[in-house]
Write a protein that holds these residues in place. Structure first.
Motif, PDB file in Angstrom:
ATOM      1  N   ALA A   1       0.534   1.483   4.243  1.00 43.77           N
ATOM      2  CA  ALA A   1       1.086  -0.457   4.492  1.00 43.77           C
ATOM      3  C   ALA A   1       1.987  -0.459   2.803  1.00 43.77           C
ATOM      4  O   ALA A   1       1.747  -0.682   1.860  1.00 43.77           O
ATOM      5  N   GLN A   2       2.243  -1.740   3.081  1.00 45.24           N
ATOM      6  CA  GLN A   2       3.080  -2.334   2.702  1.00 45.24           C
ATOM      7  C   GLN A   2       3.137  -3.104   1.177  1.00 45.24           C
ATOM      8  O   GLN A   2       1.983  -3.716   2.125  1.00 45.24           O
ATOM      9  N   SER A   3       2.551  -3.054   0.146  1.00 43.99           N
ATOM     10  CA  SER A   3       2.322  -3.713  -0.551  1.00 43.99           C
ATOM     11  C   SER A   3       2.827  -4.296  -2.274  1.00 43.99           C
ATOM     12  O   SER A   3       3.413  -3.650  -2.761  1.00 43.99           O
ATOM     13  N   VAL A   4       2.049  -5.629  -2.537  1.00 43.93           N
ATOM     14  CA  VAL A   4       2.562  -5.738  -3.769  1.00 43.93           C
ATOM     15  C   VAL A   4       0.869  -6.324  -4.940  1.00 43.93           C
ATOM     16  O   VAL A   4       0.497  -7.379  -3.839  1.00 43.93           O
ATOM     17  N   ALA A   5       1.036  -5.905  -5.431  1.00 43.62           N
ATOM     18  CA  ALA A   5      -0.168  -6.392  -6.781  1.00 43.62           C
ATOM     19  C   ALA A   5       0.304  -7.235  -8.390  1.00 43.62           C
ATOM     20  O   ALA A   5       0.843  -6.374  -8.714  1.00 43.62           O
ATOM     21  N   GLN A   6      -0.460  -7.796  -8.909  1.00 38.74           N
ATOM     22  CA  GLN A   6      -0.043  -8.271  -9.993  1.00 38.74           C
ATOM     23  C   GLN A   6      -1.083  -9.028  -9.825  1.00 38.74           C
ATOM     24  O   GLN A   6      -2.328  -9.492  -9.423  1.00 38.74           O
ATOM     25  N   PRO A   7      -1.960  -7.997 -11.258  1.00 37.99           N
ATOM     26  CA  PRO A   7      -2.925  -7.541 -11.920  1.00 37.99           C
ATOM     27  C   PRO A   7      -3.991  -8.968 -12.569  1.00 37.99           C
ATOM     28  O   PRO A   7      -4.484  -9.091 -12.211  1.00 37.99           O
TER      29      PRO A   7
END
Lengths: 113, 117
Positions: A1-7
């Motif tokens: 699955a496509q995802s973006v993380a800004q930690p």
């Protein structure tokens, strides 16, 4: 699955110091990566994008971002922070086969005088 | 170049009432997007139009949300009836085309802040 993380929910930087806002992504195929900024009570503004080519992308207001394929990262940077850079920053990715942008949760950047 | 226009900027309604938002995209932009942004989260795409046709409405709660772009220019998003969890900022964005990455940047309006009480 496509995802973006800004930690990081929030980043605090003193004025004049360099700043980095982190973003990592997961997408099938070649990623198309974007950074947007949102000032209070305003819509999102496009800062820069990576499509292909040079891994260091320059954008508006002196910002730049570095694409790192091996680390699947696209960190936003600026050599010298200004108080006016204080805002909410969003990273987004568009997958190769999907025209939608997948957005990170945002990072609040606070620049202190 | 005029930006994306949205109205109203703020709206307060009671649950079960209806509300409508209006958006006028940048002139010449074929693609129009409606997003929902809940406080502390990134934007969530509700619906995407290419001219007056729907490209993607998979995340639109169709039992209560509807949207149209009849003449391929401005658009309205309606909620009927509203629920408490609909409290959010509704953002409209436009881009030249949705499938040309070289011109894919989305330009956003100021948003409508909806409060449902």
């Amino acid at each position: 699955a496509q995802s973006v993380a800004q930690p990081e929910d929030q980043v605090n930087v003193a004025e004049g110091n360099p700043l980095t806002v982190k973003c990592t992504y997961s997408v099938s195929g070649n990623p198309y990566l974007f950074w947007y900024v949102q000032y209070p009570n305003r819509g999102l503004q496009f800062l820069l994008k990576y499509i292909t080519g040079d891994n260091l992308v320059k954008g508006s207001y002196g910002f730049e971002a570095e694409f790192n394929k091996s680390q699947t990262s696209f960190h936003l940077k600026k050599p010298s922070a200004l108080v006016s850079d204080s805002a909410l920053y969003f990273c987004a990715v568009r997958g190769y086969s999907n025209y939608q942008l997948i957005w990170g949760a945002g990072t609040k950047l606070i620049i202190k005088p | 170049e005029a930006g994306v226009a949205q109205s109203p900027r703020y709206k307060i309604i009671e649950k079960r009432q209806s509300v409508a938002f209006w958006c006028n995209p940048i002139s010449g932009h074929a693609t129009l997007y409606w997003y929902q942004q809940i406080l502390g989260q990134g934007p969530k795409l509700l619906i995407q139009f290419q001219n007056n046709g729907v490209v993607d409405d998979s995340q639109l709660p169709k039992d209560r949300f509807s949207a149209e772009r009849l003449k391929g220019v401005d658009s309205t998003l309606k909620i009927q009836p509203a629920k408490l969890e609909d409290s959010a900022v509704y953002l409209c964005a436009s881009s030249l085309v949705h499938n040309d990455i070289s011109s894919y940047e989305q330009y956003f309006g100021p948003g409508t802040r909806l409060t449902v009480t």
